[in-house]
Design a protein around this motif. Structure first.
Motif, PDB file in Angstrom:
ATOM      1  N   GLU A  24       6.790   6.056   3.039  1.00  0.00           N
ATOM      2  CA  GLU A  24       6.986   4.792   2.318  1.00  0.00           C
ATOM      3  C   GLU A  24       5.709   3.952   2.354  1.00  0.00           C
ATOM      4  O   GLU A  24       5.360   3.302   1.377  1.00  0.00           O
ATOM      5  CB  GLU A  24       8.158   4.008   2.901  1.00  0.00           C
ATOM      6  CG  GLU A  24       9.495   4.698   2.763  1.00  0.00           C
ATOM      7  CD  GLU A  24       9.952   4.864   1.321  1.00  0.00           C
ATOM      8  OE1 GLU A  24       9.577   4.045   0.460  1.00  0.00           O
ATOM      9  OE2 GLU A  24      10.686   5.827   1.063  1.00  0.00           O
ATOM     10  N   GLY A  25       5.007   3.964   3.474  1.00  0.00           N
ATOM     11  CA  GLY A  25       3.731   3.252   3.572  1.00  0.00           C
ATOM     12  C   GLY A  25       2.680   3.858   2.669  1.00  0.00           C
ATOM     13  O   GLY A  25       1.899   3.143   2.031  1.00  0.00           O
ATOM     14  N   VAL A  26       2.664   5.181   2.583  1.00  0.00           N
ATOM     15  CA  VAL A  26       1.725   5.871   1.701  1.00  0.00           C
ATOM     16  C   VAL A  26       2.013   5.496   0.254  1.00  0.00           C
ATOM     17  O   VAL A  26       1.105   5.155  -0.516  1.00  0.00           O
ATOM     18  CB  VAL A  26       1.793   7.399   1.885  1.00  0.00           C
ATOM     19  CG1 VAL A  26       0.978   8.126   0.843  1.00  0.00           C
ATOM     20  CG2 VAL A  26       1.359   7.783   3.286  1.00  0.00           C
ATOM     21  N   ARG A  27       3.284   5.532  -0.129  1.00  0.00           N
ATOM     22  CA  ARG A  27       3.655   5.176  -1.506  1.00  0.00           C
ATOM     23  C   ARG A  27       3.293   3.735  -1.830  1.00  0.00           C
ATOM     24  O   ARG A  27       2.795   3.445  -2.922  1.00  0.00           O
ATOM     25  CB  ARG A  27       5.153   5.399  -1.718  1.00  0.00           C
ATOM     26  CG  ARG A  27       5.533   6.837  -1.801  1.00  0.00           C
ATOM     27  CD  ARG A  27       7.000   6.992  -2.179  1.00  0.00           C
ATOM     28  NE  ARG A  27       7.435   8.326  -1.840  1.00  0.00           N
ATOM     29  CZ  ARG A  27       8.321   8.615  -0.907  1.00  0.00           C
ATOM     30  NH1 ARG A  27       8.894   7.663  -0.224  1.00  0.00           N
ATOM     31  NH2 ARG A  27       8.646   9.849  -0.659  1.00  0.00           N
ATOM     32  N   ALA A  28       3.561   2.830  -0.913  1.00  0.00           N
ATOM     33  CA  ALA A  28       3.241   1.422  -1.158  1.00  0.00           C
ATOM     34  C   ALA A  28       1.737   1.220  -1.302  1.00  0.00           C
ATOM     35  O   ALA A  28       1.282   0.485  -2.187  1.00  0.00           O
ATOM     36  CB  ALA A  28       3.791   0.562  -0.025  1.00  0.00           C
ATOM     37  N   HIS A  29       0.970   1.860  -0.444  1.00  0.00           N
ATOM     38  CA  HIS A  29      -0.480   1.749  -0.517  1.00  0.00           C
ATOM     39  C   HIS A  29      -1.000   2.328  -1.838  1.00  0.00           C
ATOM     40  O   HIS A  29      -1.861   1.735  -2.491  1.00  0.00           O
ATOM     41  CB  HIS A  29      -1.124   2.471   0.666  1.00  0.00           C
ATOM     42  CG  HIS A  29      -2.599   2.297   0.756  1.00  0.00           C
ATOM     43  ND1 HIS A  29      -3.177   1.144   1.238  1.00  0.00           N
ATOM     44  CD2 HIS A  29      -3.615   3.108   0.386  1.00  0.00           C
ATOM     45  CE1 HIS A  29      -4.491   1.263   1.176  1.00  0.00           C
ATOM     46  NE2 HIS A  29      -4.778   2.464   0.655  1.00  0.00           N
ATOM     47  N   LEU A  30      -0.468   3.464  -2.228  1.00  0.00           N
ATOM     48  CA  LEU A  30      -0.860   4.090  -3.490  1.00  0.00           C
ATOM     49  C   LEU A  30      -0.508   3.202  -4.671  1.00  0.00           C
ATOM     50  O   LEU A  30      -1.314   2.993  -5.577  1.00  0.00           O
ATOM     51  CB  LEU A  30      -0.181   5.456  -3.626  1.00  0.00           C
ATOM     52  CG  LEU A  30      -0.467   6.235  -4.902  1.00  0.00           C
ATOM     53  CD1 LEU A  30      -1.947   6.582  -5.004  1.00  0.00           C
ATOM     54  CD2 LEU A  30       0.382   7.483  -4.953  1.00  0.00           C
ATOM     55  N   LYS A  31       0.687   2.648  -4.653  1.00  0.00           N
ATOM     56  CA  LYS A  31       1.136   1.767  -5.740  1.00  0.00           C
ATOM     57  C   LYS A  31       0.231   0.545  -5.849  1.00  0.00           C
ATOM     58  O   LYS A  31      -0.152   0.144  -6.951  1.00  0.00           O
ATOM     59  CB  LYS A  31       2.580   1.348  -5.481  1.00  0.00           C
ATOM     60  CG  LYS A  31       3.181   0.507  -6.564  1.00  0.00           C
ATOM     61  CD  LYS A  31       4.623   0.178  -6.222  1.00  0.00           C
ATOM     62  CE  LYS A  31       5.191  -0.824  -7.195  1.00  0.00           C
ATOM     63  NZ  LYS A  31       6.556  -1.220  -6.853  1.00  0.00           N
ATOM     64  N   ASN A  32      -0.126  -0.034  -4.720  1.00  0.00           N
ATOM     65  CA  ASN A  32      -1.014  -1.205  -4.739  1.00  0.00           C
ATOM     66  C   ASN A  32      -2.405  -0.848  -5.240  1.00  0.00           C
ATOM     67  O   ASN A  32      -3.036  -1.642  -5.940  1.00  0.00           O
ATOM     68  CB  ASN A  32      -1.112  -1.825  -3.348  1.00  0.00           C
ATOM     69  CG  ASN A  32       0.146  -2.558  -2.966  1.00  0.00           C
ATOM     70  OD1 ASN A  32       0.917  -2.985  -3.819  1.00  0.00           O
ATOM     71  ND2 ASN A  32       0.381  -2.687  -1.678  1.00  0.00           N
ATOM     72  N   SER A  33      -2.888   0.346  -4.910  1.00  0.00           N
ATOM     73  CA  SER A  33      -4.233   0.725  -5.344  1.00  0.00           C
ATOM     74  C   SER A  33      -4.280   1.046  -6.837  1.00  0.00           C
ATOM     75  O   SER A  33      -5.340   0.984  -7.451  1.00  0.00           O
ATOM     76  CB  SER A  33      -4.753   1.912  -4.532  1.00  0.00           C
ATOM     77  OG  SER A  33      -4.110   3.100  -4.896  1.00  0.00           O
ATOM     78  N   VAL A  47      -4.880  12.213 -12.442  1.00  0.00           N
ATOM     79  CA  VAL A  47      -6.213  12.252 -11.825  1.00  0.00           C
ATOM     80  C   VAL A  47      -6.402  11.066 -10.891  1.00  0.00           C
ATOM     81  O   VAL A  47      -6.905  11.217  -9.768  1.00  0.00           O
ATOM     82  CB  VAL A  47      -7.317  12.290 -12.911  1.00  0.00           C
ATOM     83  CG1 VAL A  47      -8.681  12.079 -12.297  1.00  0.00           C
ATOM     84  CG2 VAL A  47      -7.257  13.600 -13.670  1.00  0.00           C
ATOM     85  N   LEU A  48      -5.984   9.877 -11.322  1.00  0.00           N
ATOM     86  CA  LEU A  48      -6.111   8.683 -10.477  1.00  0.00           C
ATOM     87  C   LEU A  48      -5.288   8.812  -9.193  1.00  0.00           C
ATOM     88  O   LEU A  48      -5.764   8.479  -8.105  1.00  0.00           O
ATOM     89  CB  LEU A  48      -5.673   7.438 -11.247  1.00  0.00           C
ATOM     90  CG  LEU A  48      -6.611   6.944 -12.329  1.00  0.00           C
ATOM     91  CD1 LEU A  48      -5.931   5.864 -13.161  1.00  0.00           C
ATOM     92  CD2 LEU A  48      -7.899   6.422 -11.731  1.00  0.00           C
ATOM     93  N   VAL A  49      -4.065   9.294  -9.313  1.00  0.00           N
ATOM     94  CA  VAL A  49      -3.200   9.443  -8.137  1.00  0.00           C
ATOM     95  C   VAL A  49      -3.802  10.459  -7.167  1.00  0.00           C
ATOM     96  O   VAL A  49      -3.865  10.215  -5.960  1.00  0.00           O
ATOM     97  CB  VAL A  49      -1.770   9.849  -8.556  1.00  0.00           C
ATOM     98  CG1 VAL A  49      -0.946  10.282  -7.362  1.00  0.00           C
ATOM     99  CG2 VAL A  49      -1.087   8.701  -9.270  1.00  0.00           C
ATOM    100  N   ARG A  50      -4.257  11.579  -7.683  1.00  0.00           N
ATOM    101  CA  ARG A  50      -4.859  12.590  -6.810  1.00  0.00           C
ATOM    102  C   ARG A  50      -6.099  12.058  -6.108  1.00  0.00           C
ATOM    103  O   ARG A  50      -6.322  12.333  -4.925  1.00  0.00           O
ATOM    104  CB  ARG A  50      -5.212  13.834  -7.617  1.00  0.00           C
ATOM    105  CG  ARG A  50      -4.028  14.659  -7.967  1.00  0.00           C
ATOM    106  CD  ARG A  50      -4.421  15.917  -8.681  1.00  0.00           C
ATOM    107  NE  ARG A  50      -3.234  16.695  -8.980  1.00  0.00           N
ATOM    108  CZ  ARG A  50      -3.201  17.671  -9.857  1.00  0.00           C
ATOM    109  NH1 ARG A  50      -4.294  18.020 -10.506  1.00  0.00           N
ATOM    110  NH2 ARG A  50      -2.088  18.317 -10.085  1.00  0.00           N
TER     111      ARG A  50
END
Length: 77
Positions: A24-33, A47-50
Motif C-alpha cells: 500500500e505504501g508502494v502504491r501510494a508513493h507511485l501514485k503521488n509520483s 513506461v512511466l510506471v516501470r
C-alpha cells in the motif's frame, strides 16, 4: 449466494488490513509520483510506471520505510 459463503467472505475480507500491507505504501508513493504527469497513451503510462518502480527498487531506505510503516517490525533491517 449461500449463507455459509457469505459468512466465509465476511470473515475473509474483514481480516484484510491495508495498514499492515507494505505494498500500500508502494502504491501510494507511485501514485503521488505520477500525479502531475499526463501520459499520451497507455504505453507511455506503462513506461512511466516501470521507470518509477525501478527507481524505488534502488532505494532500500524507502522500501524499508514502507515496511516500518506497517509496525510489524520494530526497526528496519
Amino acid at each position: 449466494m449461500k449463507p455459509e459463503w457469505r459468512a466465509w467472505l465476511a470473515v475473509r475480507f474483514r481480516t484484510y488490513t491495508p495498514d499492515l500491507n507494505p505494498a500500500e505504501g508502494v502504491r501510494a508513493h507511485l501514485k503521488n509520483s505520477l500525479g502531475n504527469l499526463t501520459p499520451c497513451s497507455i504505453d507511455s503510462l506503462v513506461v512511466l510506471v516501470r521507470t518509477r518502480l525501478k527507481r524505488m527498487q534502488y532505494r532500500p531506505d524507502l522500501l524499508d520505510g514502507f515496511i516500518a510503516e506497517t509496525g510489524l517490525i520494530a526497526t528496519p533491517p
